[in-house]
Design a protein around this motif. Structure first.
Motif, PDB file in Angstrom:
ATOM      1  N   GLY A  92       0.792  -1.225   0.000  1.00 52.89           N
ATOM      2  CA  GLY A  92       0.000   0.000   0.000  1.00 52.89           C
ATOM      3  C   GLY A  92       0.819   1.266   0.000  1.00 52.89           C
ATOM      4  O   GLY A  92       0.379   2.289   0.532  1.00 52.89           O
ATOM      5  N   LEU A  93       2.014   1.237  -0.567  1.00 47.62           N
ATOM      6  CA  LEU A  93       2.908   2.395  -0.578  1.00 47.62           C
ATOM      7  C   LEU A  93       3.173   2.827  -2.009  1.00 47.62           C
ATOM      8  O   LEU A  93       3.190   2.015  -2.923  1.00 47.62           O
ATOM      9  N   ARG A  94       3.400   4.133  -2.196  1.00 47.66           N
ATOM     10  CA  ARG A  94       3.785   4.656  -3.506  1.00 47.66           C
ATOM     11  C   ARG A  94       4.987   5.569  -3.336  1.00 47.66           C
ATOM     12  O   ARG A  94       5.106   6.268  -2.339  1.00 47.66           O
ATOM     13  N   PHE A  95       5.848   5.588  -4.348  1.00 50.53           N
ATOM     14  CA  PHE A  95       7.090   6.338  -4.262  1.00 50.53           C
ATOM     15  C   PHE A  95       7.326   7.143  -5.536  1.00 50.53           C
ATOM     16  O   PHE A  95       6.748   6.857  -6.584  1.00 50.53           O
ATOM     17  N   GLU A  96       8.207   8.131  -5.422  1.00 48.33           N
ATOM     18  CA  GLU A  96       8.768   8.790  -6.586  1.00 48.33           C
ATOM     19  C   GLU A  96      10.281   8.848  -6.397  1.00 48.33           C
ATOM     20  O   GLU A  96      10.773   8.989  -5.276  1.00 48.33           O
ATOM     21  N   PRO A  97      11.050   8.704  -7.477  1.00 53.23           N
ATOM     22  CA  PRO A  97      12.509   8.725  -7.334  1.00 53.23           C
ATOM     23  C   PRO A  97      13.014  10.123  -6.998  1.00 53.23           C
ATOM     24  O   PRO A  97      12.466  11.125  -7.453  1.00 53.23           O
ATOM     25  N   LEU A  98      14.069  10.180  -6.207  1.00 60.18           N
ATOM     26  CA  LEU A  98      14.757  11.441  -5.950  1.00 60.18           C
ATOM     27  C   LEU A  98      15.749  11.711  -7.075  1.00 60.18           C
ATOM     28  O   LEU A  98      16.332  10.780  -7.636  1.00 60.18           O
ATOM     29  N   ASP A  99      15.932  12.975  -7.398  1.00 56.51           N
ATOM     30  CA  ASP A  99      16.947  13.325  -8.387  1.00 56.51           C
ATOM     31  C   ASP A  99      18.336  12.925  -7.898  1.00 56.51           C
ATOM     32  O   ASP A  99      19.195  12.503  -8.664  1.00 56.51           O
ATOM     33  N   GLN A 100      18.538  13.078  -6.591  1.00 58.29           N
ATOM     34  CA  GLN A 100      19.779  12.659  -5.956  1.00 58.29           C
ATOM     35  C   GLN A 100      19.497  12.438  -4.479  1.00 58.29           C
ATOM     36  O   GLN A 100      18.561  13.052  -3.948  1.00 58.29           O
ATOM     37  N   PRO A 101      20.256  11.563  -3.852  1.00 57.47           N
ATOM     38  CA  PRO A 101      21.283  10.669  -4.386  1.00 57.47           C
ATOM     39  C   PRO A 101      20.670   9.582  -5.272  1.00 57.47           C
ATOM     40  O   PRO A 101      19.501   9.238  -5.118  1.00 57.47           O
ATOM     41  N   ALA A 102      21.481   9.038  -6.147  1.00 63.10           N
ATOM     42  CA  ALA A 102      21.008   8.015  -7.061  1.00 63.10           C
ATOM     43  C   ALA A 102      20.523   6.785  -6.293  1.00 63.10           C
ATOM     44  O   ALA A 102      21.151   6.363  -5.323  1.00 63.10           O
ATOM     45  N   GLY A 103      19.383   6.248  -6.733  1.00 64.59           N
ATOM     46  CA  GLY A 103      18.850   5.030  -6.142  1.00 64.59           C
ATOM     47  C   GLY A 103      17.921   5.254  -4.975  1.00 64.59           C
ATOM     48  O   GLY A 103      17.326   4.299  -4.466  1.00 64.59           O
ATOM     49  N   PHE A 104      17.771   6.502  -4.516  1.00 66.42           N
ATOM     50  CA  PHE A 104      16.881   6.800  -3.395  1.00 66.42           C
ATOM     51  C   PHE A 104      15.533   7.315  -3.923  1.00 66.42           C
ATOM     52  O   PHE A 104      15.409   7.702  -5.079  1.00 66.42           O
ATOM     53  N   ARG A 105      14.527   7.323  -3.061  1.00 70.54           N
ATOM     54  CA  ARG A 105      13.173   7.687  -3.461  1.00 70.54           C
ATOM     55  C   ARG A 105      12.463   8.377  -2.299  1.00 70.54           C
ATOM     56  O   ARG A 105      12.966   8.404  -1.166  1.00 70.54           O
TER      57      ARG A 105
END
Length: 234
Positions: A26-39
């Protein structure tokens, strides 16, 4: 109806379609521009992932130097343990509720970051807590201050004495280079992740800003375990 369909299509393109694991938790995410691989956590199945006081703010600065995320977590977590970084301020009401929730979590190792955003009093208390760390009492000092109804610099000596610390050494250590370095590092990490308020967490690879329910933390921990090792901070 067409408008809703278009909005849904845009959301799918903007944030990506949820994975099976995301749908299960039940979770939704969006990627962070930085650091790479984080959201960043953007949805948690209909339960608010937290509101925050708009006055608890660190204004993002476009020209701020962007460091690596080294130092986000104290140590590499062993298999089956999710590392988490916790940014807090002693005058943040939501932090008082979140700290005990974090410590009650199973399978999570929490690194405490002092991020004083609420004025001089908060800054002095952050220095004191990091000075207590030089007597191996960061977390006990943190808990004691957070349990004080209205924490102020006047509480430093009584709390130190209650914990069996040397209050004179603690006050001298508040100006130690190690304390200044720790505060600078935490502020730089906050800038890197775009953290503008407390409380804030980085649970595994996921940024959460604001208050968060215990049930959401449990689901997020399960999600992080399902998603495998956390990206390396270069």
């Amino acid at each position: 109806m067409a408008g809703i369909g278009l909005a849904s299509a845009y959301a799918g393109l903007r944030y990506g379609l949820p994975t099976l694991s995301e749908r299960l938790h039940g979770l939704r995410f969006e990627p962070l521009d930085q650091p790479a691989g984080f959201r960043r956590l953007i949805s948690n199945g209909g339960t608010s992932n937290g509101s925050f006081d708009p006055f608890i703010a660190l204004a993002p600065t476009a020209d701020r130097v962007r460091p690596s995320c080294r130092g986000l977590f104290e140590d590499a977590a062993p298999p089956g343990i999710v590392p988490a970084a916790y940014f807090s301020d002693y005058n943040c009401a939501y932090c008082r509720a979140l700290g005990p929730r974090l410590e009650a979590l199973q399978g999570v190792h929490v690194t405490l970051h002092e991020l004083p955003l609420l004025g001089e009093g908060s800054t002095i208390l952050a220095h004191a807590a990091l000075a207590a760390n030089l007597q191996e009492a960061h977390w006990p000092f943190h808990r004691a201050l957070m349990s004080t109804p209205r924490p102020s610099p006047e509480a430093i000596t009584p709390v130190a004495l209650d914990l069996g610390l040397d209050p004179d050494r603690l006050r001298a250590d508040m100006d130690a280079p190690e304390v200044a370095t720790a505060l600078t590092r935490s502020e730089a990490l906050a800038a890197l992740f775009g953290i503008y308020a407390t409380p804030a967490l980085v649970v595994g690879r996921t940024l959460v800003i604001g208050a968060v329910a215990a049930a959401t933390l449990d689901r997020l921990t399960d999600q992080e375990l399902a998603d495998g090792p956390v990206p390396t901070c270069a």
